[in-house]
Design an enzyme around this catalytic site. Structure first.
Site, short mmCIF file in Angstrom:
data_model
loop_
_atom_site.label_atom_id
_atom_site.label_comp_id
_atom_site.label_asym_id
_atom_site.label_seq_id
_atom_site.Cartn_x
_atom_site.Cartn_y
_atom_site.Cartn_z
N ARG A 190 14.41 14.12 -1.34
CA ARG A 190 13.64 14.41 -2.55
C ARG A 190 12.51 13.41 -2.69
O ARG A 190 12.72 12.21 -2.51
CB ARG A 190 14.57 14.33 -3.77
CG ARG A 190 13.90 14.59 -5.07
CD ARG A 190 14.91 14.68 -6.22
NE ARG A 190 14.23 14.53 -7.49
CZ ARG A 190 14.40 13.49 -8.31
NH1 ARG A 190 15.27 12.55 -8.02
NH2 ARG A 190 13.70 13.41 -9.42
N ALA A 222 17.19 -0.51 -8.87
CA ALA A 222 16.48 -0.43 -10.15
C ALA A 222 17.28 0.41 -11.13
O ALA A 222 17.41 0.05 -12.32
CB ALA A 222 15.09 0.17 -9.94
N GLY A 281 7.79 6.07 5.14
CA GLY A 281 6.67 5.25 5.64
C GLY A 281 6.29 5.53 7.07
O GLY A 281 5.16 5.29 7.47
N GLU A 282 7.23 5.98 7.87
CA GLU A 282 6.95 6.02 9.31
C GLU A 282 6.94 7.41 9.92
O GLU A 282 6.34 7.64 10.97
CB GLU A 282 7.96 5.12 10.03
CG GLU A 282 7.60 3.67 9.78
CD GLU A 282 8.76 2.70 9.94
OE1 GLU A 282 8.84 2.10 11.00
OE2 GLU A 282 9.57 2.54 9.01
N GLY A 332 0.84 -1.19 0.00
CA GLY A 332 0.00 0.00 0.00
C GLY A 332 0.87 1.24 0.00
O GLY A 332 0.37 2.36 -0.02
N GLY A 383 13.17 7.14 2.69
CA GLY A 383 11.87 6.50 2.94
C GLY A 383 10.99 7.41 3.79
O GLY A 383 11.49 8.22 4.57
N LYS A 388 2.27 12.63 -4.72
CA LYS A 388 0.91 12.14 -4.44
C LYS A 388 0.94 10.92 -3.52
O LYS A 388 0.24 10.89 -2.50
CB LYS A 388 0.21 11.80 -5.76
CG LYS A 388 -1.25 11.49 -5.60
CD LYS A 388 -1.92 11.38 -6.96
CE LYS A 388 -3.42 11.20 -6.80
NZ LYS A 388 -4.08 11.23 -8.12
#
Lengths: 350, 749
Positions: free
Chosen positions: B637, B526, B713-714, B476, B711, B642
Site C-alpha cells: 500500500r 511512529a 526506493g530501489e 529526498g 519501501g 505523489k
C-alpha cells in the site's frame, strides 16, 4: 586555487598590454572553462585580465558576410537570425554544445580556445605534456576512448572539444586578433595547431594576442553540423562533422568538410573535398568521400569505434546538407545537429 | 479520511527549492576553520615522506595532518547490530585514514591541511609534496592476486553468497535447451548532487570530551557508533546531526574516512573544522557500485520450463573491504527453478572501496538474469512474457516459504497493455521509424521488502498540536512527508497539526536508511509512539474527575479528530489540549518502538514489478534513445502516491543512466579515476529521460505491518536496464552484454 591578480581594462589595447607584460597572465571572458581548470589545479595564472567588458559585442554585416564580436555570447550568436539562416552549421554546433547556462556565459572568442577534455589533462597528478611540458602523455597506453585519430604525436593524442570550431573551420571563417604587434587575420583552419612536440600550444596565437572578432565570409550554399555523443544533451562529441556545400547546377561546386573530436584541431578532410568537387551528389559518392576521409586514421587502443562512426556520420551529414535525406529537426537548431534525437516518443519534440 | 494514501505535497518542498533547507556544509558554526585533503597519486605502495614545510608556512594555515602526526584511531568493530563490518562479505573498509604509510588505492587521503579559509586550505594543500615507494597495483579482476569466496552478504545467514539447491550441474547437462552467457557491467558512482561534507566540533562536557558532528549521512546511529569506537569515546559523547541529505543512492552510509578525518583535524587544531569534498574526490572516497563479470547458465525443456540456473559472479572490492555485490539476489528467488546455483568471487584490487548502490546486486545481477531469460525466450521461440509466466514462482524457490503477497501476473498483464506489447512485430529488426530501428523489451523487477526495528517519540502539546520524532533520514525520499501522514493518522489529528522531526542522533534510534526499508521500519514505530502517547493521555483523562471521560476504561475510549471520546457515545469526550491544560501540563510524551516478528520466519517478503521499454536505435551512430518506459509495480500500500511516483521515476531514470551511459574508468596502470566530473561522467539529462508511465497495484501487504506498506526506493532502478537492453536486441538483432550501452558498443570495427 593559487593566488592571482584580477584586472578589468577599458580598451583592448590595455588588455593586450597587461597580459603581454606578465608571462603567466591570461585573458578571461566567460570563464566557463578557465575557472574550472583553475579550481582543478590545472591552470594557475598569476593575472586574469577580464575582457568581458570590452566593446566586441556586436553581430554586424561585413564584406558580404557576418562579423561576430569576440564578446558575443554563444547564445546570442546561435539565436541570431542572420547566423541561423545563412550559417545554420554555426547555430547547430553552438546549440548542440554545453548547456543553456554555459552558453549564456561563454563568449564566441573564448569558445574556440577552450582546452581539451582529455581526462589526463584535468588531473594534475597524471603525466600530461599539454599541461606540464616534458611530463609525458598518460593517455597513450591509458584510457583513450575520446582521443585523436588524426595528427597526433608521441607527445599528445588529445582532441579539441569545441563544436563551434568545427563549423567555423568548414566555413573558412577568419579570426581577427589584436596582439602586442598589432592586429592580424588568421584563417580559422590555421588557428589550432597539431601537437607535434609542443602540445602545450593549442593555437598559433602569441602570448597576449586577443581574438576580437570572428568573420564568416559570404556564403550562399548550405551548411550543417552533426554530432554523436554519449547522452542526448550536455556532452562532448564522440565524433562530429560540419559540412559547407555549394552546388553548381546538379553537381557539387565546392564541398568543405571538417570532422570534430578526432584531432587537436577541426580536421578538414581535403582529399575527400577534392573527391566531391564537380561530382553529382549520390550516397555512393559520399561513402567514397568518407572512406577517403578516414583512410589515414590511426586509432589508439580504445577509440577505433570512431572510424565507422565517423564515416557513417560524414555520409549522413553530406546527405542531409545536400537534401538527399531530410534534416532531423529544423535547420539551425540542436535537433538538426543531434544524432538520435531526444528520448521520448518523438526524436524531435512535436 | 486518513492522511496516508493521499498525494500530500512534499512538506519540505518549499524549504528545498528556496534554499532554506540546511544541508551539512551550510551549518554556521562559530570559529569554523577549513580542511583540504591531499590524496595519493599512486594506488599501491608506501608514503616515503611528506614534505609539508611549504604548506605549513602558507598564509592562514593552522595545521597539516599526516600519518606521522594524526591521532591514533581504534579499529572498526567486527559487527554492529548484527551487520558484519570487517572481513569477507563485510560492509566497510577496515583501513582508517592517516594511520599508516600504506597506500591501498589512488585517491586515498594522505594529508589534511587546515586553514582559516577554504581557499587558503586548498592552496596550501597544493604545496604538499609526497614521495612514494610505489608497487605494481592489482587493478584487473581476472588477474587479481587475492581472490576470495565470501560466505555471506554482511554476515547475514539468510543471505549466503555461495549456494547450491538441487543439482544445477547435472540438470544443465541433461537439459534439452541450454545457454551460457557472460554479462559485464562497469563501475558506476552514486554521484548525489550534494557532495560529502562533515563539520566536527569538540568541546568539554562535564569535564569529558564531547564531539558534535554534522555529516552527510543516512546512518546516524552507525556513524555515531563508528566515531565513538574509533575515537575511544562513549557513544553518548558523540552527537550526529543531519536533517537533510542531498541524495545518497547507497553512498553516505558505510564509509567513514571523511568524518574521521574531519574529527581528527578538529581535535588537532582545537577548533571546529569543515571538510567539504569536491566532485573529483567523490570518485575516490564516496564508494561505488563495483564492476561485475557474470556468467548465466540456463537449462530448459523445449516447452520452456527452466530446469537449471547458475549465476556466477566475479566482482571486486578494495584491499581492506570485503563488500561483495550480491548479484544473485534476483536469480535466487524469481523463477520456479528446481536446480539453482550461484557463487560470488571477490577480487581485492587497489581501488577505492565499493558499497551498496541503488539495487545492490539487483540492478546489475537482475539485468544479467533478465537478459539471459530474454535470450532463452529467443532460443525457444517463446514470447518473453510467456516464458516468465511458465516459470512463475508461487513460493520462494530457495527457501520454500510462501510469499507474503505477490501479484506479479497482474503487473505483466497491465504492463504489456500499457506499452502495446501485443501490437509489436516480435521478430527482431523488423520495426522502423524513419531511419531508426525500433524495439520493445521487458523485464521482471523485484526488491526485498525488508523491515527492521525502530523507536519513535510522540509528544502532544497543550495547544492540541503534536510532534513525532525518530532518528531516521530525509534523503529526498519524502520521509518528512509520509511520516507526518502516518503519525497524523495514528494520533487522529489533521496533518497540519503534526510535525515530524528526524536527522539527529539524540532522537529515538532508527536504522540506516537503506535497502528500501525506511517506510516499513519507521512507519510502525511512529504509530507505536503515537498510540503510547494517546494511552498516556487516556489514563490522564480517566483519572481526572473534571473530564467527561472520568472513570471510563481505556478500552472504552477512542481517539477521533483530535478528541478522546467514548466509543459508545462519540459525542462524549474532549480535545487533547483540554485534558493537558486542566492538568497544567504543557505536553505529554511517550516513546515506543516496533520491530518485525515471527511473520518474517513464515513468509518471504518481496515487492515485484514488470518493466516494459520501447527504444529507438540510430544504428549508424550507435545512439540509443528510450522512447517509452512503462512500469507496473506491486509494492504494497502506498503511503503517498505523489512522493511514491517521484521515487519510482527517479529510480527508473537512474536505471536509464546505468543502462546507457554511466561508467567510471580507473587508469589501468595507476588506478586514478580517469573521469572525475559531471561533464564527462554522464548521468541522464532530461533529453535522455522519456515519459515514464508508472502504475501500482496498491494492494496492502497483509503481513509486513498493519500499514501494509513496503519501501519503494530501489525497485524503480531494478529491471529498467534489462528491459532497455532487451529492447535494443529486438530493435537491432544484436545482443549487447556489456553495460553501459554507449554508442561505441554498437559499432563494428
Amino acid at each position: 586555487m593559487h593566488p592571482f591578480q584580477y584586472q578589468r581594462t577599458e580598451t583592448a589595447d590595455q588588455a593586450v598590454a597587461a597580459v603581454a607584460q606578465d608571462p603567466a597572465g591570461t585573458f578571461i571572458a566567460g570563464g566557463t572553462s578557465h575557472v574550472d581548470l583553475m579550481k582543478e589545479g590545472v591552470l594557475h595564472p598569476s593575472l586574469l585580465v577580464d575582457v568581458s567588458g570590452l566593446p566586441f559585442k556586436q553581430i554586424t554585416a561585413h564584406e558580404g558576410g557576418v562579423r561576430i564580436g569576440a564578446g558575443v555570447s554563444n547564445t546570442a550568436a546561435a539565436t541570431s537570425a542572420d547566423i541561423r539562416q545563412r550559417y545554420p552549421a554555426v547555430s547547430e554546433a553552438l546549440l548542440a554544445g554545453a548547456s543553456t547556462q554555459i552558453r549564456n556565459m561563454a563568449s564566441m572568442g573564448g569558445n574556440p580556445l577552450q582546452r581539451t577534455r582529455c581526462p589526463y589533462f584535468r588531473d594534475p597528478t597524471q603525466a600530461c605534456n599539454k599541461r606540464e611540458p616534458g611530463s609525458g602523455c598518460a593517455a597513450i597506453g591509458g584510457y583513450n576512448h575520446v582521443h585523436a585519430l588524426f595528427g597526433a604525436s608521441a607527445a599528445c593524442v588529445a582532441t579539441h572539444p569545441s563544436d563551434l570550431a568545427v563549423a567555423l573551420s568548414a566555413l573558412d571563417a577568419r579570426v581577427q586578433t589584436l596582439g602586442p604587434d598589432g592586429p592580424r587575420t588568421i584563417a580559422f583552419p590555421d588557428l589550432h595547431r597539431l601537437p607535434g612536440d609542443q602540445p602545450h600550444r593549442d593555437t598559433v596565437l602569441a602570448h597576449g594576442e586577443l581574438i576580437t572578432s570572428i568573420d564568416l565570409p559570404a556564403f550562399s550554399g548550405r551548411s550543417h553540423y552533426l554530432k554523436v555523443r554519449e547522452r542526448a544533451s550536455y556532452a562532448y562529441a564522440l565524433v562530429s562533422c560540419a559540412v559547407a556545400l555549394e552546388m553548381n547546377g546538379s553537381t557539387i561546386g565546392r564541398a568543405r568538410v571538417a570532422l570534430g573530436a578526432v584531432a587537436s584541431k577541426p580536421w578538414r578532410v581535403t582529399a575527400a573535398e577534392a573527391l566531391l568537387a564537380g561530382q553529382v551528389p549520390t550516397e555512393p559518392l559520399f561513402r567514397a568521400a568518407a572512406d577517403a576521409a578516414f583512410a589515414d586514421a590511426r586509432p589508439l587502443e580504445h577509440n577505433a569505434y570512431k572510424i565507422p562512426m565517423g564515416r557513417n556520420l560524414m555520409v549522413r551529414a553530406l546527405l542531409e546538407t545536400n537534401g538527399l535525406q531530410p534534416l532531423q529537426g529544423p535547420a539551425g537548431t540542436a535537433f538538426a545537429a543531434s544524432v538520435g534525437g531526444v528520448a521520448g516518443q518523438f526524436a524531435v519534440p512535436r | 479520511m486518513p492522511a496516508t494514501g493521499k498525494s500530500l505535497d512534499r512538506v519540505d518542498g518549499r524549504l528545498k527549492v528556496t534554499g532554506a533547507a540546511r544541508y551539512t556544509a551550510e551549518w554556521e558554526v562559530p570559529g569554523l576553520v577549513y580542511g583540504a585533503v591531499v590524496d595519493s597519486a599512486q594506488a599501491r605502495g608506501t608514503v616515503q615522506s611528506i614534505d609539508v614545510a611549504a604548506a605549513r608556512q602558507a598564509p592562514g594555515v593552522l595545521a597539516v595532518l599526516t600519518h606521522d602526526n594524526a591521532p591514533r584511531l581504534q579499529p572498526i568493530p567486527e559487527k554492529i547490530g548484527g551487520t558484519l563490518f570487517r572481513g569477507e562479505g563485510g560492509i566497510t573498509e577496515t583501513s582508517q585514514p592517516l594511520q599508516s604509510a600504506a597506500i591501498e588505492y589512488a585517491g586515498q587521503p594522505l594529508a589534511v591541511v587546515v586553514a582559516d579559509t577554504h581557499e587558503r586550505a586548498r592552496y596550501a594543500a597544493s604545496l604538499v609534496r609526497v614521495s612514494y615507494a610505489g608497487q605494481e597495483p592489482d587493478l584487473a579482476m581476472a588477474a587479481a592476486s587475492r581472490k576470495t569466496l565470501p560466505e555471506t552478504f554482511l554476515g547475514n545467514n539468510e543471505e549466503k553468497l555461495q549456494v547450491t539447491v538441487g543439482d544445477p550441474t547435472g540438470a544443465l547437462a541433461a537439459a534439452p535447451v541450454k545457454l551460457e552467457r557472460v554479462y559485464e557491467s562497469a563501475i558506476t558512482h552514486h554521484n548525489p548532487i550534494e557532495t560529502l561534507a562533515s563539520i566536527a566540533r569538540w568541546e568539554k562536557r562535564n569535564g569529558a570530551d564531547f564531539l558534535t558532528l554534522y555529516d552527510t549521512t543516512r546512518g546516524l546511529e552507525i556513524l555515531q557508533e563508528i566515531m565513538a569506537t574509533s575515537l575511544g569515546l562513549p557513544k553518548e559523547s558523540v552527537h550526529v546531526i543531519c536533517p537533510f541529505v542531498g541524495g545518497a543512492f547507497g553512498a553516505k552510509g558505510w564509509l567513514y574516512a571523511p568524518a574521521l578525518l574531519t574529527a581528527m583535524a578538529a581535535r588537532v587544531v582545537g577548533r571546529p573544522v569543515k571538510i567539504e569534498w569536491r566532485r573529483q574526490d567523490m570518485f575516490a572516497v564516496a564508494g561505488h557500485r563495483p564492476a561485475t563479470r557474470q556468467t548465466l547458465s540456463l537449462g530448459a525443456t523445449r516447452a520452456g520450463n527452466i530446469t537449471a540456473l547458475r549465476h556466477d559472479t566475479l566482482t571486486h572490492s578494495s584491499q581492506s573491504s570485503g563488500y561483495t555485490e550480491p548479484c544473485a539476489r534476483v536469480s535466487r528467488m524469481m523463477y520456479a527453478v528446481p536446480n539453482l546455483g550461484f557463487a560470488h568471487q571477490l577480487a581485492h584490487l587497489h581501488l577505492p572501496s565499493p558499497c551498496p548502490m541503488r539495487g545492490p546486486g539487483e540492478t546489475v545481477g537482475g539485468w544479467a538474469l533478465e537478459c539471459a531469460i530474454d535470450e532463452l525466450a529467443t532460443e525457444l521461440n517463446l514470447d518473453p512474457v510467456e516464458l516468465r509466466l511458465r516459470n512463475y514462482a508461487d513460493k520462494n524457490p530457495e527457501t520454500g516459504k510462501p510469499w507474503s503477497s505477490k501479484h506479479l501476473r497482474e503487473c505483466y498483464a497491465r504492463g504489456r497493455k500499457l506499452i502495446g506489447w501485443d501490437e509489436r512485430n516480435p521478430r527482431p529488426r523488423s520495426m522502423r521509424e524513419g531511419s531508426q530501428l525500433v524495439g520493445y523489451g521487458m523485464a521482471t523487477t523485484m526488491y526485498p521488502a525488508g523491515r527492521k526495528e525502530a523507536q519513535a517519540r510522540a509528544t502532544i502539546f497543550a495547544d492540541g498540536r503534536a510532534l513525532v520524532q525518530s532518528a531516521t533520514h530525509e534523503l529526498g525520499n519524502g520521509a518528512y512527508t509520509i511520516f507526518r501522514q502516518i503519525s497524523a493518522d495514528a494520533l487522529a489529528l489533521p496533518v497540519d497539526r503534526v510535525r515530524f522531526e528526524l536527522g539527529d542522533s539524540a532522537l529515538p534510534p532508527a536504522p540506516t536508511s537503506g535497502g528500501s526499508t525506511t517506510t516499513a521500519t519507521v512507519g510502525p514505530a511512529a504509530q507505536a509512539a503515537a498510540r503510547a502517547v494517546l494511552a498516556a493521555l487516556i489514563s490522564l483523562a480517566v483519572r481526572d474527575a473534571q473530564s467527561p471521560l472520568f472513570g471510563a476504561t481505556a478500552e472504552a475510549i477512542d481517539a477521533r479528530e483530535g478528541r478522546l471520546v467514548l466509543k459508545a457515545q462519540p459525542g462524549t469526550g474532549e480535545e487533547y489540549g483540554a485534558i493537558l491544560r486542566r492538568a497544567r501540563l504543557p505536553s505529554i510524551v511517550a516513546t515506543d518502538g516496533a520491530k518485525p516478528g515471527e511473520e518474517r520466519d513464515k513468509y518471504s517478503f518481496y515487492s515485484f514489478g514488470a518493466v516494459f521499454a520501447q527504444v529507438r536505435v540510430d544504428e549508424a551512430s550507435g545512439s540509443i534513445r528510450v522512447a517509452r518506459l512503462c512500469g507496473v509495480y506491486d509494492v504494497g500500500r502506498l503511503m503517498n502516491p505523489k512522493t511514491a511516483h517521484s521515487q519510482i521515476i527517479g529510480g527508473m531514470a537512474m536505471g536509464v543512466g546505468a543502462t546507457l551511459m554511466e561508467a567510471t574508468h580507473y587508469d589501468a596502470r595507476n588506478g586514478r579515476a580517469v573521469v572525475r566530473n559531471l561533464a564527462d561522467y554522464h548521468v541522464p539529462s532530461m533529453a535522455d529521460t522519456p515519459d515514464m508511465q508508472v502504475e501500482w497495484l496498491n494492494i496492502p501487504d497483509p503481513h509486513i505491518s498493519e500499514l501494509g506498506a513496503r519501501g519503494i526506493g530501489e525497485i524503480g532502478c531494478v529491471g529498467t536496464a534489462a528491459a532497455i537492453t532487451n529492447a535494443v536486441f529486438h530493435a537491432t538483432g544484436q545482443r549487447l552484454r556489456s553495460l553501459p550501452l554507449t554508442p561505441d558498443k554498437l559499432m563494428r570495427t
